[in-house]
Design an enzyme around this catalytic site. Sequence first.
Site, PDB file in Angstrom:
ATOM      1  N   ASP A   9      26.888  19.704  12.391  1.00  0.00           N
ATOM      2  CA  ASP A   9      25.836  19.725  12.385  1.00  0.00           C
ATOM      3  C   ASP A   9      25.589  19.904  13.988  1.00  0.00           C
ATOM      4  O   ASP A   9      25.884  19.441  14.975  1.00  0.00           O
ATOM      5  CB  ASP A   9      24.564  18.637  12.120  1.00  0.00           C
ATOM      6  CG  ASP A   9      23.071  18.975  12.224  1.00  0.00           C
ATOM      7  OD1 ASP A   9      23.115  20.473  13.095  1.00  0.00           O
ATOM      8  OD2 ASP A   9      22.641  18.805  11.857  1.00  0.00           O
ATOM      9  N   HIS A  41      23.666  22.738  10.313  1.00  0.00           N
ATOM     10  CA  HIS A  41      22.291  22.307  10.473  1.00  0.00           C
ATOM     11  C   HIS A  41      21.433  22.893   9.261  1.00  0.00           C
ATOM     12  O   HIS A  41      21.213  23.836   9.276  1.00  0.00           O
ATOM     13  CB  HIS A  41      21.552  22.267  11.532  1.00  0.00           C
ATOM     14  CG  HIS A  41      20.827  21.584  11.301  1.00  0.00           C
ATOM     15  ND1 HIS A  41      20.384  20.035  11.284  1.00  0.00           N
ATOM     16  CD2 HIS A  41      18.650  22.146  11.966  1.00  0.00           C
ATOM     17  CE1 HIS A  41      19.081  19.710  11.436  1.00  0.00           C
ATOM     18  NE2 HIS A  41      18.342  20.840  11.255  1.00  0.00           N
ATOM     19  N   SER A  89      15.235  17.700   9.381  1.00  0.00           N
ATOM     20  CA  SER A  89      14.996  18.032  11.502  1.00  0.00           C
ATOM     21  C   SER A  89      14.261  17.120  11.433  1.00  0.00           C
ATOM     22  O   SER A  89      14.015  16.474  11.200  1.00  0.00           O
ATOM     23  CB  SER A  89      15.669  19.630  11.223  1.00  0.00           C
ATOM     24  OG  SER A  89      15.849  19.816  13.449  1.00  0.00           O
TER      25      SER A  89
END
Length: 224
Positions: free
Chosen positions: A173, A204, A119
């Site tokens: 996600d 995610h 991320s």
Amino acid sequence: MSFDPKQAIVIEPKEPATATVIWLHGLGDSGAGFSPVVPMLGLPENHSIRFIFPHAPEQAVTINGGFVMRSWYDIKSMDLLDRADLEGVVASEQIVHQFIQSQLNEGIESNKIILAGFSQGGVMSLFTGLRYPKPLAGIMALSCYLPNGDALPEGVSEANKSTPMLQHHGEQDPVVPVSAGKMAYKALTEAGYQSKWQTFTMPHSVLPEQLVIIGDWIKQCLDD
């Protein structure tokens, strides 16, 4: 943002370290979030890879109502082309540089150092790796995007033009849409970078099967 080498979890191998993986966490997490994955990578018991999991500095994050949390940079909006605060990205790039330099100072060559991240941490690994002036062993970017959205950052270095890259993303996600990862992959491959792209049926997050693939990729990067 000042550099503090103690702001990290360091996992030493049983053998003297000859390589390093610097793994950067996502928004609101810490180095502790990913440090447990090392035994799940399927590395040989006698491997000589040091793993460093730095903690991002604490700062206010705009999209979270200004709440202070660990963050590599401020996230101003959900717009993929204007999500990352570039000033903050550059400031954290310097922290990553200093972690790299700490390894160079210990005798680890740059081409035995992998930058990895998830991320926000993946954004930092891409941004830093693309601009780093020495060749790295590999650049891994999980569930992330380029800070410029659809373009490579300014100041890219030729040093890592042929460095192996690994991009993974969840098809479900809800935080960083898979289109953002594809956009980054398209920009990288069109510019001639050697990136491997793979999606997984997940949100995610990171799956155990991914970690095995990542472990194999790490071994390939460091065996070459």
